[in-house]
Each structure stands twice: as C-alpha cells, then as structure tokens.
Design a protein around this motif. Structure first.
Motif, PDB file in Angstrom:
ATOM      1  N   ARG A  55       0.810  -1.204   0.000  1.00  0.00           N
ATOM      2  CA  ARG A  55       0.000   0.000   0.000  1.00  0.00           C
ATOM      3  C   ARG A  55       0.851   1.266   0.000  1.00  0.00           C
ATOM      4  O   ARG A  55       0.401   2.337   0.388  1.00  0.00           O
ATOM      5  CB  ARG A  55      -0.940   0.003   1.204  1.00  0.00           C
ATOM      6  N   GLY A  56       2.074   1.136  -0.429  1.00  0.00           N
ATOM      7  CA  GLY A  56       2.944   2.291  -0.506  1.00  0.00           C
ATOM      8  C   GLY A  56       2.450   3.309  -1.517  1.00  0.00           C
ATOM      9  O   GLY A  56       1.744   2.979  -2.464  1.00  0.00           O
ATOM     10  N   VAL A  57       2.838   4.539  -1.300  1.00  0.00           N
ATOM     11  CA  VAL A  57       2.460   5.634  -2.186  1.00  0.00           C
ATOM     12  C   VAL A  57       3.714   6.419  -2.536  1.00  0.00           C
ATOM     13  O   VAL A  57       4.592   6.624  -1.694  1.00  0.00           O
ATOM     14  CB  VAL A  57       1.426   6.563  -1.516  1.00  0.00           C
ATOM     15  N   VAL A  58       3.796   6.855  -3.775  1.00  0.00           N
ATOM     16  CA  VAL A  58       4.932   7.660  -4.206  1.00  0.00           C
ATOM     17  C   VAL A  58       4.795   9.062  -3.622  1.00  0.00           C
ATOM     18  O   VAL A  58       3.790   9.738  -3.824  1.00  0.00           O
ATOM     19  CB  VAL A  58       5.018   7.736  -5.746  1.00  0.00           C
ATOM     20  N   CYS A  59       5.807   9.490  -2.882  1.00  0.00           N
ATOM     21  CA  CYS A  59       5.827  10.820  -2.288  1.00  0.00           C
ATOM     22  C   CYS A  59       6.418  11.824  -3.270  1.00  0.00           C
ATOM     23  O   CYS A  59       5.961  12.962  -3.352  1.00  0.00           O
ATOM     24  CB  CYS A  59       6.645  10.774  -1.004  1.00  0.00           C
ATOM     25  N   ALA A  60       7.435  11.406  -4.010  1.00  0.00           N
ATOM     26  CA  ALA A  60       8.079  12.276  -4.987  1.00  0.00           C
ATOM     27  C   ALA A  60       8.807  11.407  -5.997  1.00  0.00           C
ATOM     28  O   ALA A  60       9.204  10.278  -5.695  1.00  0.00           O
ATOM     29  CB  ALA A  60       9.053  13.234  -4.308  1.00  0.00           C
ATOM     30  N   ALA A  61       8.990  11.933  -7.203  1.00  0.00           N
ATOM     31  CA  ALA A  61       9.653  11.168  -8.264  1.00  0.00           C
ATOM     32  C   ALA A  61      10.695  12.043  -8.944  1.00  0.00           C
ATOM     33  O   ALA A  61      10.486  13.246  -9.143  1.00  0.00           O
ATOM     34  CB  ALA A  61       8.630  10.684  -9.290  1.00  0.00           C
ATOM     35  N   SER A  62      11.817  11.431  -9.293  1.00  0.00           N
ATOM     36  CA  SER A  62      12.846  12.150 -10.033  1.00  0.00           C
ATOM     37  C   SER A  62      12.373  12.382 -11.462  1.00  0.00           C
ATOM     38  O   SER A  62      11.424  11.744 -11.943  1.00  0.00           O
ATOM     39  CB  SER A  62      14.147  11.337 -10.040  1.00  0.00           C
ATOM     40  N   TYR A  63      13.045  13.275 -12.152  1.00  0.00           N
ATOM     41  CA  TYR A  63      12.653  13.551 -13.528  1.00  0.00           C
ATOM     42  C   TYR A  63      12.865  12.331 -14.415  1.00  0.00           C
ATOM     43  O   TYR A  63      12.118  12.111 -15.377  1.00  0.00           O
ATOM     44  CB  TYR A  63      13.429  14.758 -14.064  1.00  0.00           C
ATOM     45  N   GLU A  64      13.853  11.514 -14.085  1.00  0.00           N
ATOM     46  CA  GLU A  64      14.054  10.283 -14.848  1.00  0.00           C
ATOM     47  C   GLU A  64      12.863   9.343 -14.703  1.00  0.00           C
ATOM     48  O   GLU A  64      12.469   8.672 -15.660  1.00  0.00           O
ATOM     49  CB  GLU A  64      15.331   9.572 -14.377  1.00  0.00           C
ATOM     50  N   ALA A  65      12.256   9.322 -13.500  1.00  0.00           N
ATOM     51  CA  ALA A  65      11.084   8.476 -13.274  1.00  0.00           C
ATOM     52  C   ALA A  65       9.839   9.052 -13.921  1.00  0.00           C
ATOM     53  O   ALA A  65       8.962   8.326 -14.392  1.00  0.00           O
ATOM     54  CB  ALA A  65      10.865   8.288 -11.772  1.00  0.00           C
ATOM     55  N   ARG A  66       9.753  10.384 -13.957  1.00  0.00           N
ATOM     56  CA  ARG A  66       8.570  11.023 -14.523  1.00  0.00           C
ATOM     57  C   ARG A  66       8.427  10.744 -16.015  1.00  0.00           C
ATOM     58  O   ARG A  66       7.320  10.781 -16.555  1.00  0.00           O
ATOM     59  CB  ARG A  66       8.634  12.541 -14.278  1.00  0.00           C
ATOM     60  N   LYS A  67       9.542  10.458 -16.678  1.00  0.00           N
ATOM     61  CA  LYS A  67       9.472  10.129 -18.100  1.00  0.00           C
ATOM     62  C   LYS A  67       8.656   8.857 -18.342  1.00  0.00           C
ATOM     63  O   LYS A  67       8.128   8.657 -19.439  1.00  0.00           O
ATOM     64  CB  LYS A  67      10.884   9.939 -18.659  1.00  0.00           C
ATOM     65  N   PHE A  68       8.551   8.017 -17.322  1.00  0.00           N
ATOM     66  CA  PHE A  68       7.783   6.773 -17.440  1.00  0.00           C
ATOM     67  C   PHE A  68       6.351   6.939 -16.939  1.00  0.00           C
ATOM     68  O   PHE A  68       5.587   5.979 -16.920  1.00  0.00           O
ATOM     69  CB  PHE A  68       8.467   5.654 -16.646  1.00  0.00           C
ATOM     70  N   GLY A  69       5.999   8.142 -16.499  1.00  0.00           N
ATOM     71  CA  GLY A  69       4.653   8.380 -15.983  1.00  0.00           C
ATOM     72  C   GLY A  69       4.540   8.256 -14.487  1.00  0.00           C
ATOM     73  O   GLY A  69       3.436   8.323 -13.936  1.00  0.00           O
ATOM     74  N   VAL A  70       5.660   8.087 -13.799  1.00  0.00           N
ATOM     75  CA  VAL A  70       5.642   7.996 -12.341  1.00  0.00           C
ATOM     76  C   VAL A  70       5.446   9.389 -11.772  1.00  0.00           C
ATOM     77  O   VAL A  70       6.173  10.323 -12.109  1.00  0.00           O
ATOM     78  CB  VAL A  70       6.949   7.378 -11.810  1.00  0.00           C
ATOM     79  N   ARG A  71       4.448   9.553 -10.918  1.00  0.00           N
ATOM     80  CA  ARG A  71       4.126  10.844 -10.327  1.00  0.00           C
ATOM     81  C   ARG A  71       3.856  10.683  -8.833  1.00  0.00           C
ATOM     82  O   ARG A  71       3.569   9.579  -8.357  1.00  0.00           O
ATOM     83  CB  ARG A  71       2.865  11.451 -10.977  1.00  0.00           C
ATOM     84  N   SER A  72       3.926  11.779  -8.108  1.00  0.00           N
ATOM     85  CA  SER A  72       3.596  11.731  -6.686  1.00  0.00           C
ATOM     86  C   SER A  72       2.132  11.360  -6.512  1.00  0.00           C
ATOM     87  O   SER A  72       1.291  11.661  -7.357  1.00  0.00           O
ATOM     88  CB  SER A  72       3.876  13.085  -6.027  1.00  0.00           C
TER      89      SER A  72
END
Length: 372
Positions: A51-68
C-alpha cells in the motif's frame, strides 16, 4: 512571456515584484545528491510496500509516468527499474532551512508553501540589485552553490502568474511574465495548469468546451457562477491574469495532524487504539514544538472499501495537555466502534488553532505520513 532579465516595466506602473521559487523534484533530488548510485536513474521517494504511495519522483522516473501520490505498485509497473527510497524528512527540513536563509537575505517578505517552494515579494529591492529577474537568478545560483540542488523560478507582478511561470521552464529554469503580458500568457494556458483545478474540474470544463484560459475568459460571470459556484470569482480574475493576494510572511497554519495508511487492515478496537496512540505522539510533538493550541479535534478513518468517516469535537477552550488531546481522540474512536469493516487509514488532527508559532517551512505531519 519571456525569460530575459529585463523587468523595468514594473517600475512605472508601481506593481509588485513577485518571485515564486520551486525546487526541482526536491525530495528525489536530495536523495540523488546524497547517494551517487541514484544519480541519472529513476527514483521514487516513498514506501514500496503493498500500500505504498509515491511521495516524490525524479525527472528520470517522470518520463515513465511515475508521479507523486500514485500507488507504488503502479509506479513499479510503469517503471520496473525504479529505485525506491524511504523519505528522510529531517534531512529535507534541514535543506529547506538552508534555502529559507538564502531567501531571507533578499527580502523579509517570504511566504513558504511547503518545504520546497515559496513566494517572495522583492518590490523593495533591499540590496539595490535593480531587477526582480536578476534577484531570482542570484537566488537560484546561491541555492545551487550551497545545497547542490537546482531550483526553478517564476517572476511576475502577482502570485498567480509567478507560480505559473516557475513551472514554465522546469527543471532549472526561469521565466518572466511582464506587466501587460499576463492575460495573453494565460489565454493559451491549459486549464489543468490553473492552481486549484484538478483532474475532475478539468474534465468538467472540457465537457463545457473549456480547454484554455482564453476559453474561461470568454465566459461571463453568470455562466461561471452557474457552473463553478464559489470558484467563479477566482476563475474570472485568473483568466485575465489578475491576482490581488499579497505575499504573506506570517501565513497561519490551519491545522496540525498526522495520518497513516497501513499495509494490513486494522479490524479490532485494541489494534486501532494502539495505532491511534502512536499518531497522537507524532501530532503532539508538532503541537508542542510549535507552541500551538487548538479547540477542534478530528478523527479520520478510511475503510477497506475507501469510504471515509470522520468524527470531530470542538471545545470551548484550547486543548492544553497531551492526555486531554489523546483522551478525546480515543473517545472519538470509541464512537465508531464496533467497525462496520476493517480500516486501512487512520488520522488525527487539531484545528481552530490559536497562539500558534510555526516555522513556516515545516509541513504538517499529515502531509508527511500520508505519503508513506
């Protein structure tokens, strides 16, 4: 709309000079700074449990659609090579204090919004630098030199435009919106870029044929009030680049609270009371540190089916002692027992604050813990 360093047009009109500074992927960037093995790689700050939640994502991760705020499980599917790092809020707060100290050298008019962003009113130009854009450049350079992190900045004549501008050339960018350019800039702005318009609000606007700031500006106040109620006045002004709010250096905190999402549902009264006692300890530590006192205590439960239940109690006098705060919290929990179904999230908040002495750059505990 420009990013050059000339903002002389501010002076003849007697307008405010506002800077919005926003750190670039702050939490993730701190982790990449402190761990060279993470640099250049997709990183998510948050819990990687079920049940983890992303608190913040690096710009490298955001390229894949990963968002807080997205579930960690979804983030892993989007980016299998994603590295998860547990949040280190003590470190983030310390870096934020370094950044705040830089701000304070240029102006006493600083309104923090979170650990990683703030408004600055530099109209008075205490150092005689002569340009708000130049001040923003100097601040960004100081942040980079002293923390090893990058910041983006927006410069304009009001808070709304400065905040939009800071996002325009991210990361590590700067944008200036001069007087007379605000309405034109906003006209082409997608409605999702308006502060306060979330995904559902944007979908509603799209159904009404509203896609940009110019589309909003084309609607009269009667239409806006009919469809958007109390938000109409804000939309009317914002679509024209108007924002009358002042930078408030002593913006009052509205509440202090904490909430925690659990890996496994809590289904018994004893388990909930034990969990609540841990949250009480977290919240009271902040209350005590800030010398805050409040009159309203609110308990929050989110059940396994994601439905939400709250209970609140307001007192005639502020809560003075930890035992009193804890006792009311547990009493509110007892009112909801026995449980209709298991609980996945539990939270407790103190509001109706008075006599509060906040540091301004420290987020409330609920902002921290709800993201783990």
């Amino acid at each position: 709309m420009t990013d050059d360093d000339s903002d002389n047009a501010f002076e003849p009109m007697g307008l405010r000079k506002i800077i919005h500074v926003d750190m670039d992927a702050f939490y993730a960037s701190v982790e990449q700074r402190d761990d060279p093995a993470l640099r250049g790689k997709p990183v998510a700050v948050g819990g990687d449990g079920i049940r983890g939640v992303v608190c913040a994502a690096s710009y490298e991760a955001r390229k894949f659609g990963v968002r807080s705020a997205i579930p960690s499980s979804m983030a892993k599917r989007l980016c299998p090579q994603l590295s998860f790092v547990r949040p280190r809020f003590a470190v983030y707060r310390q870096v934020s204090k370094q950044i705040r100290a830089i701000f304070d050298e240029f102006t006493p008019h600083v309104e923090p919004l979170a650990l990683d962003e703030a408004y600055l009113d530099v109209t008075d130009d205490l150092k005689g630098i002569g340009s708000a854009t130049r001040i923003a450049e100097l601040i960004r350079a100081r942040i980079k030199a002293e923390t090893g992190l990058t910041a983006s900045a927006g410069v304009s004549y009001n808070k709304f435009l400065a905040k939009i501008a800071s996002d325009q050339n991210k990361p590590d960018g700067l944008c200036l919106i001069r007087p007379g350019e605000g309405a034109r800039f906003v006209a082409d702005l997608p409605v999702r870029r308006f502060h306060g318009i979330g995904p559902k609000g944007a979908e509603k606007m799209e159904r009404l044929g509203i896609h940009t700031g110019g589309d909003i500006a084309a609607k009269d106040m009667i239409f806006l009030r009919q469809h958007f109620g109390s938000q109409a006045d804000y939309l009317y002004r914002a679509a024209r680049g108007i924002d009358l709010r002042r930078v408030s250096a002593n913006r009052a905190r509205k509440s202090i609270g904490a909430e925690r999402t659990y890996d496994h549902d809590l289904s018994t009264g004893p388990a909930l009371h034990e969990a609540l006692e841990k949250i009480v300890a977290l919240v009271w530590a902040d209350i005590d540190r800030l010398h805050a006192r409040g009159r309203t205590i609110t308990l929050k439960l989110r059940y396994a089916d994601f439905s939400l239940k709250t209970r609140a109690r307001s007192l005639d006098a502020p809560v003075a002692f930890r035992d009193q705060f804890a006792g009311i919290g547990h009493a509110l929990l007892d009112e909801l027992l026995p449980l209709p179904q298991p609980v996945r999230l539990l939270g407790l908040t103190l509001s109706s604050l008075q006599g509060e002495r906040g540091e301004g750059v420290t987020p409330p505990r609920d902002e921290q813990l709800s993201l783990l």
